[in-house]
Design a protein around this motif. Structure first.
Motif, PDB file in Angstrom:
ATOM      1  N   THR A 186       0.852  -1.177   0.000  1.00 44.03           N
ATOM      2  CA  THR A 186       0.000   0.000   0.000  1.00 44.03           C
ATOM      3  C   THR A 186       0.892   1.234   0.000  1.00 44.03           C
ATOM      4  OG1 THR A 186      -1.661  -1.188   1.290  1.00 44.03           O
ATOM      5  CG2 THR A 186      -1.838   1.209   1.233  1.00 44.03           C
ATOM      6  N   ILE A 187       0.618   2.159  -0.918  1.00 46.91           N
ATOM      7  CA  ILE A 187       1.410   3.383  -1.046  1.00 46.91           C
ATOM      8  C   ILE A 187       0.462   4.571  -0.950  1.00 46.91           C
ATOM      9  CG2 ILE A 187       2.946   4.715  -2.553  1.00 46.91           C
ATOM     10  CD1 ILE A 187       3.703   2.005  -3.885  1.00 46.91           C
ATOM     11  N   SER A 188       0.756   5.486  -0.043  1.00 46.53           N
ATOM     12  CA  SER A 188      -0.086   6.674   0.073  1.00 46.53           C
ATOM     13  C   SER A 188       0.184   7.590  -1.129  1.00 46.53           C
ATOM     14  CB  SER A 188       0.167   7.402   1.393  1.00 46.53           C
ATOM     15  OG  SER A 188       1.482   7.890   1.431  1.00 46.53           O
ATOM     16  N   PRO A 189      -0.835   8.290  -1.595  1.00 44.29           N
ATOM     17  CA  PRO A 189      -0.697   9.127  -2.803  1.00 44.29           C
ATOM     18  C   PRO A 189       0.440  10.146  -2.729  1.00 44.29           C
ATOM     19  CG  PRO A 189      -2.997   8.960  -2.167  1.00 44.29           C
ATOM     20  CD  PRO A 189      -2.189   8.323  -1.071  1.00 44.29           C
ATOM     21  N   GLU A 190       0.670  10.739  -1.568  1.00 43.13           N
ATOM     22  CA  GLU A 190       1.727  11.750  -1.479  1.00 43.13           C
ATOM     23  C   GLU A 190       3.124  11.163  -1.704  1.00 43.13           C
ATOM     24  OE1 GLU A 190       0.363  10.550   2.634  1.00 43.13           O
ATOM     25  OE2 GLU A 190      -0.666  11.425   0.945  1.00 43.13           O
ATOM     26  N   MET A 191       3.254   9.855  -1.554  1.00 40.95           N
ATOM     27  CA  MET A 191       4.545   9.212  -1.778  1.00 40.95           C
ATOM     28  C   MET A 191       4.908   9.184  -3.267  1.00 40.95           C
ATOM     29  SD  MET A 191       5.766   8.367   1.148  1.00 40.95           S
ATOM     30  CE  MET A 191       7.094   7.324   0.628  1.00 40.95           C
ATOM     31  N   LEU A 192       3.938   9.329  -4.127  1.00 38.05           N
ATOM     32  CA  LEU A 192       4.169   9.226  -5.564  1.00 38.05           C
ATOM     33  C   LEU A 192       4.898  10.433  -6.137  1.00 38.05           C
ATOM     34  CD1 LEU A 192       0.737   7.686  -6.580  1.00 38.05           C
ATOM     35  CD2 LEU A 192       2.904   6.497  -6.164  1.00 38.05           C
ATOM     36  N   ASN A 193       5.061  11.479  -5.353  1.00 38.51           N
ATOM     37  CA  ASN A 193       5.713  12.701  -5.825  1.00 38.51           C
ATOM     38  C   ASN A 193       7.230  12.651  -5.729  1.00 38.51           C
ATOM     39  OD1 ASN A 193       3.206  13.868  -6.329  1.00 38.51           O
ATOM     40  ND2 ASN A 193       3.041  14.585  -4.221  1.00 38.51           N
ATOM     41  N   ASP A 194       7.764  11.699  -4.986  1.00 34.46           N
ATOM     42  CA  ASP A 194       9.216  11.636  -4.770  1.00 34.46           C
ATOM     43  C   ASP A 194       9.686  10.194  -4.957  1.00 34.46           C
ATOM     44  OD1 ASP A 194      11.853  11.698  -3.880  1.00 34.46           O
ATOM     45  OD2 ASP A 194      11.409  12.962  -2.149  1.00 34.46           O
ATOM     46  N   LYS A 195      10.162   9.893  -6.152  1.00 36.08           N
ATOM     47  CA  LYS A 195      10.554   8.536  -6.515  1.00 36.08           C
ATOM     48  C   LYS A 195      11.612   7.962  -5.559  1.00 36.08           C
ATOM     49  CE  LYS A 195      12.533   5.934 -10.393  1.00 36.08           C
ATOM     50  NZ  LYS A 195      13.783   5.475  -9.851  1.00 36.08           N
ATOM     51  N   ALA A 196      12.653   8.716  -5.287  1.00 31.11           N
ATOM     52  CA  ALA A 196      13.738   8.219  -4.428  1.00 31.11           C
ATOM     53  C   ALA A 196      13.228   7.942  -3.018  1.00 31.11           C
ATOM     54  CB  ALA A 196      14.893   9.221  -4.387  1.00 31.11           C
ATOM     55  N   PHE A 197      12.399   8.827  -2.496  1.00 34.37           N
ATOM     56  CA  PHE A 197      11.846   8.640  -1.157  1.00 34.37           C
ATOM     57  C   PHE A 197      10.951   7.411  -1.125  1.00 34.37           C
ATOM     58  CE2 PHE A 197       8.929   9.870   2.377  1.00 34.37           C
ATOM     59  CZ  PHE A 197       9.890   9.888   3.374  1.00 34.37           C
ATOM     60  N   LEU A 198      10.130   7.240  -2.147  1.00 37.14           N
ATOM     61  CA  LEU A 198       9.255   6.066  -2.251  1.00 37.14           C
ATOM     62  C   LEU A 198      10.078   4.784  -2.291  1.00 37.14           C
ATOM     63  CD1 LEU A 198       6.578   4.589  -2.655  1.00 37.14           C
ATOM     64  CD2 LEU A 198       6.712   5.176  -5.078  1.00 37.14           C
ATOM     65  N   GLU A 199      11.131   4.782  -3.079  1.00 39.24           N
ATOM     66  CA  GLU A 199      11.992   3.595  -3.163  1.00 39.24           C
ATOM     67  C   GLU A 199      12.601   3.256  -1.804  1.00 39.24           C
ATOM     68  OE1 GLU A 199      13.337   4.063  -7.844  1.00 39.24           O
ATOM     69  OE2 GLU A 199      14.630   4.869  -6.267  1.00 39.24           O
ATOM     70  N   ASN A 200      13.058   4.262  -1.085  1.00 36.78           N
ATOM     71  CA  ASN A 200      13.636   4.030   0.242  1.00 36.78           C
ATOM     72  C   ASN A 200      12.597   3.493   1.222  1.00 36.78           C
ATOM     73  OD1 ASN A 200      16.248   4.819  -0.437  1.00 36.78           O
ATOM     74  ND2 ASN A 200      15.866   6.952   0.077  1.00 36.78           N
ATOM     75  N   GLU A 201      11.424   4.085   1.221  1.00 38.10           N
ATOM     76  CA  GLU A 201      10.350   3.636   2.109  1.00 38.10           C
ATOM     77  C   GLU A 201       9.954   2.193   1.791  1.00 38.10           C
ATOM     78  OE1 GLU A 201       8.022   5.512   4.642  1.00 38.10           O
ATOM     79  OE2 GLU A 201      10.148   5.972   4.797  1.00 38.10           O
ATOM     80  N   LEU A 202       9.844   1.889   0.512  1.00 40.90           N
ATOM     81  CA  LEU A 202       9.472   0.537   0.089  1.00 40.90           C
ATOM     82  C   LEU A 202      10.543  -0.473   0.493  1.00 40.90           C
ATOM     83  CD1 LEU A 202       7.357  -1.140  -1.342  1.00 40.90           C
ATOM     84  CD2 LEU A 202       8.440  -0.573  -3.505  1.00 40.90           C
ATOM     85  N   ARG A 203      11.800  -0.125   0.285  1.00 41.49           N
ATOM     86  CA  ARG A 203      12.904  -1.004   0.681  1.00 41.49           C
ATOM     87  C   ARG A 203      12.893  -1.245   2.196  1.00 41.49           C
ATOM     88  NH1 ARG A 203      17.300   2.158   0.125  1.00 41.49           N
ATOM     89  NH2 ARG A 203      16.974   2.657   2.306  1.00 41.49           N
ATOM     90  N   ASP A 204      12.722  -0.177   2.961  1.00 38.76           N
ATOM     91  CA  ASP A 204      12.708  -0.306   4.419  1.00 38.76           C
ATOM     92  C   ASP A 204      11.548  -1.167   4.898  1.00 38.76           C
ATOM     93  OD1 ASP A 204      14.951   1.299   4.474  1.00 38.76           O
ATOM     94  OD2 ASP A 204      13.865   3.095   5.161  1.00 38.76           O
ATOM     95  N   ALA A 205      10.372  -0.955   4.329  1.00 36.45           N
ATOM     96  CA  ALA A 205       9.196  -1.730   4.735  1.00 36.45           C
ATOM     97  C   ALA A 205       9.368  -3.204   4.377  1.00 36.45           C
ATOM     98  CB  ALA A 205       7.932  -1.161   4.091  1.00 36.45           C
ATOM     99  N   LEU A 206       9.871  -3.486   3.176  1.00 42.66           N
ATOM    100  CA  LEU A 206      10.096  -4.884   2.771  1.00 42.66           C
ATOM    101  C   LEU A 206      11.129  -5.555   3.665  1.00 42.66           C
ATOM    102  CD1 LEU A 206      10.001  -4.625  -1.107  1.00 42.66           C
ATOM    103  CD2 LEU A 206       8.605  -6.154   0.295  1.00 42.66           C
ATOM    104  N   ASN A 207      12.236  -4.874   3.921  1.00 42.09           N
ATOM    105  CA  ASN A 207      13.267  -5.457   4.783  1.00 42.09           C
ATOM    106  C   ASN A 207      12.728  -5.751   6.176  1.00 42.09           C
ATOM    107  OD1 ASN A 207      15.334  -5.615   2.899  1.00 42.09           O
ATOM    108  ND2 ASN A 207      16.048  -3.547   3.332  1.00 42.09           N
ATOM    109  N   SER A 208      11.936  -4.850   6.700  1.00 45.15           N
ATOM    110  CA  SER A 208      11.366  -5.040   8.029  1.00 45.15           C
ATOM    111  C   SER A 208      10.375  -6.208   8.052  1.00 45.15           C
ATOM    112  CB  SER A 208      10.682  -3.749   8.480  1.00 45.15           C
ATOM    113  OG  SER A 208      10.152  -3.903   9.764  1.00 45.15           O
TER     114      SER A 208
END
Length: 105
Positions: free
Chosen positions: A56-78
């Motif tokens: 699940t990705i909140s809409p505001e995350m779609l504005n910053d590709k690098a930030f989204l990638e980091n958040e996704l990586r962190d969530a998956l690793n966790s």
């Protein structure tokens, strides 16, 4: 040299280990582990079989590709770390009573 009683005891332990492994094999895929990125914009659910079940990705995350990638990586690793930890705990439950310490990944 091991006696007949020792061989029977070893066979009994092997059957217990096999039964425990079968039970774990059935239970792990049913388990789910959810983690959220550090800023809460991404949520990931993985199964005990390490399959990705939901993202699940909140809409505001779609504005910053690098930030989204980091958040996704962190969530998956966790989420994967939680699944791995649960698997290790179940393995200890299966092998601990037998006095066996098997490596886990």
């Amino acid at each position: 040299m091991a006696g007949f009683g020792d061989i029977l005891k070893l066979m009994s332990h092997a059957k217990e280990l096999q039964a425990g492994a079968e039970k774990m094999k059935e239970e792990l895929p049913k388990m789910e582990f959810t983690a959220t990125g550090a800023n809460g914009g991404v949520s990931v659910t993985v199964g005990g079989d390490f399959s990705v079940r939901n993202i699940t990705i909140s809409p505001e995350m779609l504005n910053d590709k690098a930030f989204l990638e980091n958040e996704l990586r962190d969530a998956l690793n966790s989420a994967y770390a939680s699944a791995r930890s649960a698997m290790q705990e179940k393995m200890r439950g299966v092998t601990g009573a037998l006095g066996i310490d098997l490596p886990t990944f």
